[in-house]
Design an enzyme around this catalytic site. Structure first.
Site, PDB file in Angstrom:
ATOM      1  N   HIS A 159      -1.561 -17.998 -12.167  1.00  0.00           N
ATOM      2  CA  HIS A 159      -2.297 -17.728 -10.930  1.00  0.00           C
ATOM      3  C   HIS A 159      -3.543 -18.595 -10.936  1.00  0.00           C
ATOM      4  O   HIS A 159      -4.355 -18.515 -11.866  1.00  0.00           O
ATOM      5  CB  HIS A 159      -2.692 -16.247 -10.843  1.00  0.00           C
ATOM      6  CG  HIS A 159      -1.557 -15.347 -10.476  1.00  0.00           C
ATOM      7  ND1 HIS A 159      -1.619 -13.972 -10.592  1.00  0.00           N
ATOM      8  CD2 HIS A 159      -0.328 -15.637  -9.963  1.00  0.00           C
ATOM      9  CE1 HIS A 159      -0.472 -13.456 -10.173  1.00  0.00           C
ATOM     10  NE2 HIS A 159       0.328 -14.432  -9.800  1.00  0.00           N
ATOM     11  N   ASP A 201      -3.681 -15.511 -15.260  1.00  0.00           N
ATOM     12  CA  ASP A 201      -4.537 -15.634 -14.071  1.00  0.00           C
ATOM     13  C   ASP A 201      -5.877 -16.238 -14.495  1.00  0.00           C
ATOM     14  O   ASP A 201      -6.604 -15.639 -15.304  1.00  0.00           O
ATOM     15  CB  ASP A 201      -4.722 -14.245 -13.435  1.00  0.00           C
ATOM     16  CG  ASP A 201      -5.495 -14.303 -12.121  1.00  0.00           C
ATOM     17  OD1 ASP A 201      -6.607 -14.870 -12.126  1.00  0.00           O
ATOM     18  OD2 ASP A 201      -5.005 -13.775 -11.113  1.00  0.00           O
ATOM     19  N   ASP A 250     -13.070  -8.684 -11.078  1.00  0.00           N
ATOM     20  CA  ASP A 250     -11.884  -9.362 -10.551  1.00  0.00           C
ATOM     21  C   ASP A 250     -12.085  -9.663  -9.071  1.00  0.00           C
ATOM     22  O   ASP A 250     -11.711  -8.873  -8.218  1.00  0.00           O
ATOM     23  CB  ASP A 250     -10.664  -8.447 -10.790  1.00  0.00           C
ATOM     24  CG  ASP A 250      -9.384  -9.020 -10.197  1.00  0.00           C
ATOM     25  OD1 ASP A 250      -9.410 -10.142  -9.669  1.00  0.00           O
ATOM     26  OD2 ASP A 250      -8.360  -8.325 -10.254  1.00  0.00           O
ATOM     27  N   HIS A 281       0.536  -5.635 -13.071  1.00  0.00           N
ATOM     28  CA  HIS A 281      -0.692  -5.328 -13.816  1.00  0.00           C
ATOM     29  C   HIS A 281      -0.332  -4.296 -14.879  1.00  0.00           C
ATOM     30  O   HIS A 281       0.377  -3.331 -14.581  1.00  0.00           O
ATOM     31  CB  HIS A 281      -1.761  -4.785 -12.870  1.00  0.00           C
ATOM     32  CG  HIS A 281      -2.232  -5.795 -11.884  1.00  0.00           C
ATOM     33  ND1 HIS A 281      -3.173  -5.516 -10.915  1.00  0.00           N
ATOM     34  CD2 HIS A 281      -1.895  -7.105 -11.705  1.00  0.00           C
ATOM     35  CE1 HIS A 281      -3.393  -6.616 -10.196  1.00  0.00           C
ATOM     36  NE2 HIS A 281      -2.633  -7.568 -10.650  1.00  0.00           N
ATOM     37  N   HIS A 326     -11.578 -13.042  -6.547  1.00  0.00           N
ATOM     38  CA  HIS A 326     -11.097 -14.423  -6.477  1.00  0.00           C
ATOM     39  C   HIS A 326     -11.936 -15.250  -5.501  1.00  0.00           C
ATOM     40  O   HIS A 326     -12.417 -14.740  -4.500  1.00  0.00           O
ATOM     41  CB  HIS A 326      -9.630 -14.440  -6.037  1.00  0.00           C
ATOM     42  CG  HIS A 326      -8.716 -13.709  -6.979  1.00  0.00           C
ATOM     43  ND1 HIS A 326      -7.363 -13.582  -6.757  1.00  0.00           N
ATOM     44  CD2 HIS A 326      -8.956 -13.070  -8.150  1.00  0.00           C
ATOM     45  CE1 HIS A 326      -6.823 -12.891  -7.744  1.00  0.00           C
ATOM     46  NE2 HIS A 326      -7.769 -12.565  -8.594  1.00  0.00           N
ATOM     47  N   HIS A 329      -8.979 -13.997 -13.882  1.00  0.00           N
ATOM     48  CA  HIS A 329      -9.008 -12.818 -14.758  1.00  0.00           C
ATOM     49  C   HIS A 329      -9.350 -13.197 -16.201  1.00  0.00           C
ATOM     50  O   HIS A 329     -10.148 -12.517 -16.857  1.00  0.00           O
ATOM     51  CB  HIS A 329      -7.644 -12.123 -14.745  1.00  0.00           C
ATOM     52  CG  HIS A 329      -7.234 -11.606 -13.404  1.00  0.00           C
ATOM     53  ND1 HIS A 329      -5.998 -11.067 -13.162  1.00  0.00           N
ATOM     54  CD2 HIS A 329      -7.899 -11.552 -12.232  1.00  0.00           C
ATOM     55  CE1 HIS A 329      -5.915 -10.702 -11.888  1.00  0.00           C
ATOM     56  NE2 HIS A 329      -7.054 -10.989 -11.299  1.00  0.00           N
ATOM     57  N   HIS A 372       5.028  -9.895  -6.590  1.00  0.00           N
ATOM     58  CA  HIS A 372       3.926  -9.165  -7.244  1.00  0.00           C
ATOM     59  C   HIS A 372       4.098  -7.684  -6.943  1.00  0.00           C
ATOM     60  O   HIS A 372       4.273  -7.302  -5.786  1.00  0.00           O
ATOM     61  CB  HIS A 372       2.577  -9.677  -6.732  1.00  0.00           C
ATOM     62  CG  HIS A 372       1.413  -9.264  -7.601  1.00  0.00           C
ATOM     63  ND1 HIS A 372       1.128  -7.944  -7.873  1.00  0.00           N
ATOM     64  CD2 HIS A 372       0.494  -9.996  -8.274  1.00  0.00           C
ATOM     65  CE1 HIS A 372       0.064  -7.890  -8.666  1.00  0.00           C
ATOM     66  NE2 HIS A 372      -0.345  -9.122  -8.931  1.00  0.00           N
ATOM     67  N   GLU A 385       0.484  -9.323 -16.361  1.00  0.00           N
ATOM     68  CA  GLU A 385      -0.595 -10.241 -15.973  1.00  0.00           C
ATOM     69  C   GLU A 385      -1.825 -10.040 -16.852  1.00  0.00           C
ATOM     70  O   GLU A 385      -2.206  -8.905 -17.154  1.00  0.00           O
ATOM     71  CB  GLU A 385      -0.949 -10.023 -14.489  1.00  0.00           C
ATOM     72  CG  GLU A 385      -2.008 -11.012 -14.004  1.00  0.00           C
ATOM     73  CD  GLU A 385      -2.183 -11.018 -12.487  1.00  0.00           C
ATOM     74  OE1 GLU A 385      -1.487 -10.250 -11.792  1.00  0.00           O
ATOM     75  OE2 GLU A 385      -3.024 -11.799 -12.021  1.00  0.00           O
ATOM     76  N   ARG A 399       0.814  -1.216   0.000  1.00  0.00           N
ATOM     77  CA  ARG A 399       0.000   0.000   0.000  1.00  0.00           C
ATOM     78  C   ARG A 399       0.848   1.268   0.000  1.00  0.00           C
ATOM     79  O   ARG A 399       0.326   2.354   0.154  1.00  0.00           O
ATOM     80  CB  ARG A 399      -0.946  -0.001   1.198  1.00  0.00           C
ATOM     81  CG  ARG A 399      -2.066  -1.028   1.070  1.00  0.00           C
ATOM     82  CD  ARG A 399      -3.008  -0.974   2.248  1.00  0.00           C
ATOM     83  NE  ARG A 399      -2.373  -1.384   3.473  1.00  0.00           N
ATOM     84  CZ  ARG A 399      -2.239  -2.656   3.855  1.00  0.00           C
ATOM     85  NH1 ARG A 399      -2.719  -3.616   3.108  1.00  0.00           N
ATOM     86  NH2 ARG A 399      -1.635  -2.959   4.994  1.00  0.00           N
ATOM     87  N   GLU A 444      -4.080 -17.204  -5.171  1.00  0.00           N
ATOM     88  CA  GLU A 444      -4.263 -15.850  -4.608  1.00  0.00           C
ATOM     89  C   GLU A 444      -5.674 -15.773  -4.041  1.00  0.00           C
ATOM     90  O   GLU A 444      -6.433 -14.856  -4.338  1.00  0.00           O
ATOM     91  CB  GLU A 444      -4.088 -14.789  -5.694  1.00  0.00           C
ATOM     92  CG  GLU A 444      -2.723 -14.718  -6.319  1.00  0.00           C
ATOM     93  CD  GLU A 444      -2.690 -13.690  -7.444  1.00  0.00           C
ATOM     94  OE1 GLU A 444      -3.533 -13.781  -8.361  1.00  0.00           O
ATOM     95  OE2 GLU A 444      -1.836 -12.799  -7.398  1.00  0.00           O
ATOM     96  N   TYR A 472      -0.195  -2.625  -6.124  1.00  0.00           N
ATOM     97  CA  TYR A 472      -1.362  -2.239  -6.927  1.00  0.00           C
ATOM     98  C   TYR A 472      -1.390  -0.745  -7.240  1.00  0.00           C
ATOM     99  O   TYR A 472      -2.061  -0.307  -8.174  1.00  0.00           O
ATOM    100  CB  TYR A 472      -2.659  -2.615  -6.204  1.00  0.00           C
ATOM    101  CG  TYR A 472      -2.903  -4.093  -6.064  1.00  0.00           C
ATOM    102  CD1 TYR A 472      -2.516  -4.982  -7.070  1.00  0.00           C
ATOM    103  CD2 TYR A 472      -3.546  -4.603  -4.952  1.00  0.00           C
ATOM    104  CE1 TYR A 472      -2.761  -6.340  -6.947  1.00  0.00           C
ATOM    105  CE2 TYR A 472      -3.797  -5.958  -4.822  1.00  0.00           C
ATOM    106  CZ  TYR A 472      -3.401  -6.825  -5.821  1.00  0.00           C
ATOM    107  OH  TYR A 472      -3.659  -8.164  -5.692  1.00  0.00           O
TER     108      TYR A 472
HETATM  109 ZN    ZN Z   1      -3.416 -12.784 -10.279  1.00  0.00          ZN
HETATM  110 ZN    ZN Z   2      -2.211  -9.527  -9.920  1.00  0.00          ZN
END
Ligand code: ZN
Ligand code: ZN
Length: 285
Positions: free
Chosen positions: A215, A178, A228, A107, A230, A181, A67, A144, A37, A260, A70
Site C-alpha cells: 500500500h 503499508d 493512521d 487488519h 494517509h 502504517h 480489502h 496488513e 460499513r 489508498e 473495517y
Molecule cells: Zn493500507
Molecule cells: Zn488496510
C-alpha cells in the site's frame, strides 16, 4: 517495478471499481467486495459476477485485491464480536473466490485491553477457523502491517509473524506492507540506510516470499506517531524518498503497489499520485 494502482469505489456495482481503475490508468487495484460499513450482504448474483469478470477481461488490471471491512475484529476478546467477525470474513472470502480475486487484505485486529498475547492467540484462532471453512480456496488472506494505534495488533513485523505461526495452515497467509502504517509504527523509510534496515527487519521476521501487496500512502503524522492517516504521495511526513526506494527495489518487482489516498469524485488525485509515482520510478535512486 511495481504494478501501480489505487483503491476504487464499488458504488454502482462491483464492476464499476474496475472501470474507475482503468479510467485513471491503474495496472492493479483494490476494492471492497461488499459495503464496507455492513456486517453482511446478500449472496452475489450470477449477473454481478459475470459483469465483474467481463469488465476484468477488458482491462490488463491484475491483480485485483480486496480489502476486508473495517468492522471485522478477529482478535476481539468478546466472543460474540469475534464469531461475527469470523463469519463476516468467511463470507468476504467466499465472494473473493466467486469473483476470482486472489488476495484479501485484513487488519489483524485489536485486543481492546486483553493484552497483545491474548490478541495474537484469538486472531490466530479466528484465522484457523476461517482456513478450516475455506478449504481448497485459491484466495490468500494478507495480514496488513499496522500503525499500532491504541490496542491494534500488527505494529511490529514480529507480531504478524506470531499470528501466522499460531494459525493452523499459517502457510496459507501472506502479508500486505503499508508505507504509512509501517512509518507511523516507528520504522524509518526515508533515508537509504533506514529503508534498508526496515526491509531487512521485514525479511528477517516475515520473508519477502510472503509479501504480496504494497500500500503506497504518505503519512499525515510523523515517524512513530502510531497514527493512521494517509496523505498524498510526497505531501506528508514520508515525502518522495521512500517511494523512490520502493520503486527501485528489485525484491519487489511485479508486486501491486496500491494507493489508498484521499480522492474526489473525478479521481484527479489518483491521476496525480500515479503520475508522481511514475516520475519517481524514472528518477535515479
Ligand atoms: Zn493500507
Ligand atoms: Zn488496510
Amino acid at each position: 517495478m511495481l504494478r501501480l494502482g489505487a483503491h476504487e469505489s464499488i458504488a454502482g456495482g462491483l464492476h464499476r471499481a474496475l472501470e474507475r481503475a482503468a479510467s485513471v490508468g491503474c495496472e492493479s487495484m483494490q476494492m471492497w467486495v461488499k459495503s464496507s460499513r455492513q456486517w453482511t450482504a446478500p449472496p452475489l448474483e450470477e449477473a454481478e459476477i459475470a459483469a465483474f469478470k467481463a469488465a476484468e477481461a477488458e482491462t490488463d488490471i491484475r491483480p485485483v485485491v480486496a480489502h476486508a471491512a473495517y468492522l471485522i475484529n478477529i482478535a476481539s476478546p468478546k466472543s460474540g464480536l469475534r464469531k461475527r467477525s469470523v463469519a463476516s470474513l468467511i463470507a468476504e472470502a467466499t465472494r473473493c473466490e466467486q469473483l476470482g480475486i486472489p488476495y484479501l487484505v485484513l487488519h489483524p485486529g485489536a485486543h481492546t485491553g486483553a493484552g497483545v498475547d491474548e490478541g495474537i492467540r484469538l486472531a490466530a484462532l479466528s484465522l484457523s477457523e476461517v482456513h478450516a471453512a475455506t478449504e481448497g480456496f485459491h484466495l490468500t488472506i494478507l495480514l496488513e502491517t499496522m500503525a499500532g494505534q491504541g490496542t491494534v495488533l500488527g505494529r511490529t513485523f514480529e507480531e504478524l509473524r506470531a499470528i501466522i505461526e499460531a494459525t493452523a495452515q499459517g502457510e496459507r497467509l501472506g502479508v500486505c506492507f503499508d508505507t504509512c502504517h509501517v512509518f507511523a509504527a516507528g520504522y524509518e523509510l526515508r533515508t537509504p540506510e533506514g529503508y534498508e534496515a526496515t526491509m531487512e527487519a521485514f525479511a528477517a521476521a516475515l520473508g519477502f516470499e510472503r509479501l504480496k501487496v504494497i500500500h503506497l500512502n504518505d503519512s499525515r503524522h510523523p515517524l512513530g506517531s502510531h497514527k493512521d492517516r494517509h496523505e498524498h504521495i510526497g505531501h506528508g511526513y514520508l515525502g518522495e524518498a521512500p517511494f523512490r526506494h520502493l520503486l527501485h527495489d528489485a525484491r519487489l518487482d511485479g508486486l501491486p503497489g496500491i494507493l489508498e489516498t484521499p480522492k474526489s469524485a473525478d479521481l484527479h488525485e489518483d491521476r496525480e499520485n500515479l503520475a508522481t509515482l511514475r516520475r519517481l520510478a524514472k528518477e535515479a535512486r
